[in-house]
Design an enzyme around this catalytic site. Structure first.
Site, PDB file in Angstrom:
ATOM      1  N   LYS A 171       6.150  12.817  -6.767  1.00  0.00           N
ATOM      2  CA  LYS A 171       4.948  12.225  -7.362  1.00  0.00           C
ATOM      3  C   LYS A 171       4.670  12.897  -8.705  1.00  0.00           C
ATOM      4  O   LYS A 171       4.556  14.130  -8.762  1.00  0.00           O
ATOM      5  CB  LYS A 171       3.746  12.433  -6.426  1.00  0.00           C
ATOM      6  CG  LYS A 171       3.777  11.548  -5.199  1.00  0.00           C
ATOM      7  CD  LYS A 171       3.456  10.117  -5.550  1.00  0.00           C
ATOM      8  CE  LYS A 171       3.412   9.241  -4.306  1.00  0.00           C
ATOM      9  NZ  LYS A 171       3.334   7.811  -4.648  1.00  0.00           N
ATOM     10  N   ASP A 200       7.779   9.025  -9.339  1.00  0.00           N
ATOM     11  CA  ASP A 200       6.806   7.946  -9.137  1.00  0.00           C
ATOM     12  C   ASP A 200       5.500   8.339  -9.821  1.00  0.00           C
ATOM     13  O   ASP A 200       4.835   9.274  -9.386  1.00  0.00           O
ATOM     14  CB  ASP A 200       6.581   7.745  -7.629  1.00  0.00           C
ATOM     15  CG  ASP A 200       5.610   6.619  -7.320  1.00  0.00           C
ATOM     16  OD1 ASP A 200       5.144   5.956  -8.274  1.00  0.00           O
ATOM     17  OD2 ASP A 200       5.319   6.407  -6.127  1.00  0.00           O
ATOM     18  N   GLU A 226       9.561   5.182 -11.155  1.00  0.00           N
ATOM     19  CA  GLU A 226       8.737   4.174 -10.467  1.00  0.00           C
ATOM     20  C   GLU A 226       7.340   4.065 -11.076  1.00  0.00           C
ATOM     21  O   GLU A 226       6.703   5.080 -11.354  1.00  0.00           O
ATOM     22  CB  GLU A 226       8.647   4.590  -8.993  1.00  0.00           C
ATOM     23  CG  GLU A 226       7.786   3.719  -8.109  1.00  0.00           C
ATOM     24  CD  GLU A 226       7.964   4.095  -6.633  1.00  0.00           C
ATOM     25  OE1 GLU A 226       9.065   4.551  -6.237  1.00  0.00           O
ATOM     26  OE2 GLU A 226       7.003   3.937  -5.860  1.00  0.00           O
ATOM     27  N   GLU A 252       5.417  -2.402  -5.868  1.00  0.00           N
ATOM     28  CA  GLU A 252       4.589  -2.198  -4.672  1.00  0.00           C
ATOM     29  C   GLU A 252       3.203  -2.803  -4.872  1.00  0.00           C
ATOM     30  O   GLU A 252       2.508  -3.086  -3.912  1.00  0.00           O
ATOM     31  CB  GLU A 252       4.493  -0.709  -4.327  1.00  0.00           C
ATOM     32  CG  GLU A 252       3.594   0.090  -5.238  1.00  0.00           C
ATOM     33  CD  GLU A 252       3.494   1.551  -4.842  1.00  0.00           C
ATOM     34  OE1 GLU A 252       4.430   2.294  -5.157  1.00  0.00           O
ATOM     35  OE2 GLU A 252       2.503   1.942  -4.230  1.00  0.00           O
ATOM     36  N   ASP A 275       6.421  -4.287  -0.879  1.00  0.00           N
ATOM     37  CA  ASP A 275       5.986  -3.632   0.359  1.00  0.00           C
ATOM     38  C   ASP A 275       5.776  -4.722   1.398  1.00  0.00           C
ATOM     39  O   ASP A 275       5.055  -5.694   1.145  1.00  0.00           O
ATOM     40  CB  ASP A 275       4.682  -2.859   0.112  1.00  0.00           C
ATOM     41  CG  ASP A 275       4.290  -2.009   1.319  1.00  0.00           C
ATOM     42  OD1 ASP A 275       4.295  -0.773   1.173  1.00  0.00           O
ATOM     43  OD2 ASP A 275       3.977  -2.575   2.386  1.00  0.00           O
ATOM     44  N   HIS A 302       9.377  -0.791  -0.618  1.00  0.00           N
ATOM     45  CA  HIS A 302       8.405   0.296  -0.574  1.00  0.00           C
ATOM     46  C   HIS A 302       7.778   0.280   0.812  1.00  0.00           C
ATOM     47  O   HIS A 302       7.545  -0.792   1.369  1.00  0.00           O
ATOM     48  CB  HIS A 302       7.327   0.018  -1.633  1.00  0.00           C
ATOM     49  CG  HIS A 302       6.136   0.914  -1.570  1.00  0.00           C
ATOM     50  ND1 HIS A 302       5.018   0.625  -0.815  1.00  0.00           N
ATOM     51  CD2 HIS A 302       5.895   2.093  -2.169  1.00  0.00           C
ATOM     52  CE1 HIS A 302       4.133   1.603  -0.970  1.00  0.00           C
ATOM     53  NE2 HIS A 302       4.629   2.501  -1.783  1.00  0.00           N
ATOM     54  N   GLU A 335      12.166   4.548   2.258  1.00  0.00           N
ATOM     55  CA  GLU A 335      11.057   5.451   1.930  1.00  0.00           C
ATOM     56  C   GLU A 335      10.524   6.089   3.216  1.00  0.00           C
ATOM     57  O   GLU A 335      10.118   5.391   4.138  1.00  0.00           O
ATOM     58  CB  GLU A 335       9.945   4.691   1.208  1.00  0.00           C
ATOM     59  CG  GLU A 335       8.798   5.596   0.822  1.00  0.00           C
ATOM     60  CD  GLU A 335       7.968   5.058  -0.324  1.00  0.00           C
ATOM     61  OE1 GLU A 335       7.961   3.838  -0.540  1.00  0.00           O
ATOM     62  OE2 GLU A 335       7.323   5.882  -1.012  1.00  0.00           O
TER      63      GLU A 335
END
Ligand code: CA
Length: 381
Positions: A171, A200, A226, A252, A275, A302, A335
């Site tokens: 992240k 991401d 991402e 996502e 997602d 995702h 994921e």
């Protein structure tokens, strides 16, 4: 066979340690499940993607007030027809966000019922499995204080490596300089150990910052970058895709075949990340998979939901064709969220597990899970 009842279950549990992603602090984990029953006694489960900052009651209300009455009494096997009925009749106030998440949950539950009715896993109904196992990647690296956590995040990377992960997604989005410090530290610690990293940003940046950051990470061999910018900014997505060396990923926060069609036609992404809980469910995923295939875009779903969403995601990963066919074509990776989440371990009788660095894709009918009602009742709002 007819749909007899549609029940939404919004779930919530407070976290002992709140964590941050680039958009805010997550203080509770939530999930919105839907349970659909038929007059033959079959039960199907689905899940609406509940973002870290989203109240689970939103999709639950939409399921109850908008769609439950619409589909009750109809055949649960009419997945495509019911998808369009729900989408068309909510178009003027839907198309995106929680309305699509509600449709996704219902659609997934209908496919679960269809699989149970035919006695086959969902991947079989989708046309067969291209793969029966998938390599997971560790999603984690959330912040517990905010900035300046590079040393702790390196320790987390070492823990994921020891647990057998070869792929990790970090992240970022906590300020460009902080991100670069974190990525330099993790990349240096993992170098030479066969670890592939992704990043991401959860759309923390504008175009200029994203370019600066992407160039600073150019030599890290990232599998993807991402959500560098907000999902609405398709022009910046396309710009970054032309400018930066790594693959650009997103999706996502995109929805349905119309949303993904716009995303693909604008040249925004190399890798699409629908997602299952918000892209339109299994039917939505099927539409997007075909669109992506025709557009030369890789689909790598995702998933951040409970074990229901994880199970549904595994089913579509099985049925996902190689984006670019070759003898040793690159395979999708799963994921695998590493944050605290009781709706993962206690919600189904067979929670997803990693063995020898792989996750097996079940072949039991439907989604291949049994939902534990005691857990639903314990956390139901
Ligand atoms: Ca993400």
């Amino acid at each position: 066979m007819k749909i007899e009842s549609v029940t939404a279950h919004p779930l919530r549990t407070e976290l002992e340690t709140p964590f941050a992603f680039s958009q805010g602090w997550v203080r509770a984990r939530c999930a919105t499940l839907v349970e659909i029953r038929t007059n033959d006694g079959l039960v199907g489960w689905g899940e609406a993607f509940c973002q870290g900052l989203e109240a689970p009651e939103i999709s639950a209300t939409i399921i109850r007030d908008c769609f439950a009455w619409m589909i009750t009494g109809q055949s649960p096997l009419d997945t495509e027809r019911l998808w369009f009925e729900m989408y068309n009749r909510s178009r003027d106030f839907g198309r995106k966000g929680s309305v699509m998440a509600a449709i996704s949950a219902i659609d997934t539950a209908l496919w679960d019922i269809a699989g149970k009715a035919y006695g086959r896993p969902v991947w079989q109904l989708l046309g067969g499995a291209f793969r029966r196992e998938v390599e997971p990647y560790a999603t984690g690296f959330y912040r517990v204080t905010g900035q300046g956590e590079a040393a702790r995040l390196v320790e987390e990377a070492q823990m994921h490596r020891e647990r057998g992960f070869r792929f990790m997604k970090v992240k970022i989005g906590f300020g460009v300089e902080d991100d670069i410090e974190v990525m330099n530290a993790i990349h240096a610690a993992m170098e030479g150990s066969g670890i592939t990293l992704m990043v991401d940003a959860n759309h923390a940046y504008g175009r200029a910052e994203a370019v600066y950051l992407g160039e600073a990470m150019a030599d890290m061999g990232l599998r993807w970058f991402e959500e560098p910018v907000v999902p609405e900014d398709l022009e910046s997505y396309a710009h970054l895709r032309g400018r930066l060396p790594m693959a650009i990923a997103g999706g996502e926060n995109e929805h349905g075949l119309y949303g993904f069609n716009a995303l693909f036609r604008s040249g925004a992404v190399d890798i699409a990340q629908p997602d299952i809980g918000s892209c339109g469910g299994i039917t939505g995923m099927r539409h997007i998979m075909a669109l992506a295939q025709a557009s030369g875009i890789e689909v790598n779903p995702h998933v951040w939901g409970s074990s229901v969403a994880q199970a549904a995601s595994l089913q579509v990963i099985a049925a996902l064709p190689d984006a670019h066919h070759a003898l040793f074509a690159r395979q999708p990776i799963l994921e695998y969220d590493q944050s605290a989440h009781p709706f993962r371990n206690d919600l189904t009788t067979r929670p997803m597990t990693m063995k020898e660095g792989r996750v097996a894709i079940p072949d039991a009918p439907g989604l291949g899970i049994e939902v534990r009602r005691d857990t639903v009742e314990a956390y139901r709002i």
